[in-house]
Enzyme design. Structure first.
Site, PDB file in Angstrom:
ATOM      1  N   CYS A  45     -35.716 -82.021  44.808  1.00  0.00           N
ATOM      2  CA  CYS A  45     -35.723 -81.572  43.416  1.00  0.00           C
ATOM      3  C   CYS A  45     -37.145 -81.622  42.855  1.00  0.00           C
ATOM      4  O   CYS A  45     -37.627 -82.689  42.471  1.00  0.00           O
ATOM      5  CB  CYS A  45     -34.781 -82.480  42.615  1.00  0.00           C
ATOM      6  SG  CYS A  45     -34.769 -82.115  40.862  1.00  0.00           S
TER       7      CYS A  45
ATOM      8  N   CYS B  65     -37.533 -82.940  39.308  1.00  0.00           N
ATOM      9  CA  CYS B  65     -37.288 -84.386  39.153  1.00  0.00           C
ATOM     10  C   CYS B  65     -38.508 -85.185  39.639  1.00  0.00           C
ATOM     11  O   CYS B  65     -38.900 -86.150  39.008  1.00  0.00           O
ATOM     12  CB  CYS B  65     -36.084 -84.855  39.973  1.00  0.00           C
ATOM     13  SG  CYS B  65     -34.648 -83.806  39.839  1.00  0.00           S
ATOM     14  N   ASP B  66     -39.081 -84.813  40.785  1.00  0.00           N
ATOM     15  CA  ASP B  66     -40.074 -85.670  41.443  1.00  0.00           C
ATOM     16  C   ASP B  66     -41.479 -85.082  41.482  1.00  0.00           C
ATOM     17  O   ASP B  66     -42.416 -85.767  41.891  1.00  0.00           O
ATOM     18  CB  ASP B  66     -39.631 -85.949  42.903  1.00  0.00           C
ATOM     19  CG  ASP B  66     -38.252 -86.574  42.946  1.00  0.00           C
ATOM     20  OD1 ASP B  66     -37.923 -87.327  42.019  1.00  0.00           O
ATOM     21  OD2 ASP B  66     -37.500 -86.304  43.899  1.00  0.00           O
TER      22      ASP B  66
END
Ligand SMILES: Cc1cc2nc3c(=O)[nH]c(=O)nc-3n(C[C@H](O)[C@H](O)[C@H](O)COP(=O)(O)OP(=O)(O)OC[C@H]3O[C@@H](n4cnc5c(N)ncnc54)[C@H](O)[C@@H]3O)c2cc1C
Length: 302
Positions: free
Chosen positions: A133, A136-137
């Site tokens: 993701c 997300c990261d």
């Protein structure tokens, strides 16, 4: 105290499960939605921006799923944090076992457990820096060199997202990118996206953290130094619990029509787990609604 028997036990708190919870609430059925991830709102919660949900352009993925959940709660939906480990048909309904112990009972079950990211079939996928993701990261890798593996829309999306953050983004495809033309053109226009086509990942290198990828192309093998690898090579349905109960297709998706009905009376499937041409929030939400209508008919019949 007698164990409660729910009219509907909904497995999964993503868009399909939450839509089912809303429709069950409006139908005044007793329903429990069971979600295994703390605070989980399904796959869409990891998406930074959703541009194709009708009426809410540009809404954040978490915000969208959270508004589903708040709407369900306002209609009386009940939620439990637990992982279901087996669905056992029994007289008058189902018994469901949970990972932490203790059984649940229900007259009908709506199975809306979604999909998981497909993992690269190579050594090293457990290292820190392997992500599924980018939104997300991605921020952890500002100014670094990273790799995105895959050639579809998600891979190109991730590469474009990371091009704003990372120093260099290596886009690694086994053959050639097969994403929408607009995405491919956008990626080609970014100077810091380097396409490595006809290239395979052999292993993910490093100790605790990713330090590079061993790649293989026509010229042989080499190490590409990167700090992270974002994998976008497709999805695997969470249908292990359905194996042996209902038919699954060759990729493991549950075979059922739009009403989610399965050959097991009272067991319905909804959302991304189901065989269908388009896996999106809008189709998952539609499935949840249809499954409750089908479950309601079944409840009336019994
Ligand atoms: C990066 C990304 C971006 C996306 N962008 C978009 C977009 O812009 N627009 C769009 O429409 N769609 C988008 N999608 C697709 C969308 O997220 C899915 O189609 C949708 O979330 C499917 O909903 P679902 O309820 O079927 O499954 P999910 O959202 O996957 O929810 C299933 C839930 O079930 C839970 N669960 C699984 N097994 C169990 C168990 N045994 N016990 C209890 N709980 C369990 C999981 O934890 C999960 O929360 C995107 C997906 C990804 C990965």
């Amino acid at each position: 105290m007698a164990t409660e028997i729910w009219d509907i036990l909904i497995i999964g708190g993503g868009p399909a499960g939450l839509s089912a919870a809303i429709y069950a609430g409006r139908a005044r059925l007793s329903a429990l939605t069971v979600e295994k991830d703390y605070g989980g709102r399904g796959m869409i919660a990891s998406s930074e921006r959703v541009d194709n949900y009708p009426g809410l352009p540009g809404i954040g993925g978490f915000e969208l799923a959270d508004s589903f959940r708040r709407q369900a709660k306002a209609l009386g939906a009940q939620f439990a944090e637990a992982e279901i480990t087996a669905i056992i048909p029994e007289e008058g309904g189902f018994r469901l076992t949970q990972k932490r112990g203790g059984d649940l009972r229900a007259r009908t079950v709506i199975y809306a457990a979604g999909c998981d990211h497909r993992r690269l079939p190579v050594p090293g996928t457990e290292r820190m820096g392997v992500s599924y993701c980018a939104p997300c990261d991605g921020a952890f890798y500002a100014g670094k060199a990273v790799a995105v593996v895959g050639g579809g829309d998600k891979a190109l999306d991730d590469a474009l997202y990371m091009a704003n953050i990372a120093e260099t983004v290596y886009l690694i495809c086994r053959s050639q990118p097969r994403a929408a033309r607009l995405l491919t053109e956008q990626a080609a226009a970014r100077e810091n996206i380097v396409l490595l086509s006809e290239t395979e990942v052999v292993s993910i290198e490093g100790d605790m953290r990713v330090t590079g990828l061993r790649l293989r192309d026509r010229e042989g093998e080499r190490i590409l130094p990167v700090s992270a690898v974002f994998t976008a090579i497709g999805m695997v349905p969470h249908t292990d619990l359905l194996r042996g109960l209902i038919p699954l297709d060759g990729e493991g998706y549950a075979v059922a029509g739009e009403d989610g009905m399965t050959p097991v009376p009272g067991l319905f499937v909804a959302g991304d787990v189901r065989v269908k041409p388009l896996r999106q929030v809008v189709t998952a939400a539609a499935d949840g609604a249809n499954a409750v209508m089908a479950a309601e008919h079944h409840l009336r019949a019994i």
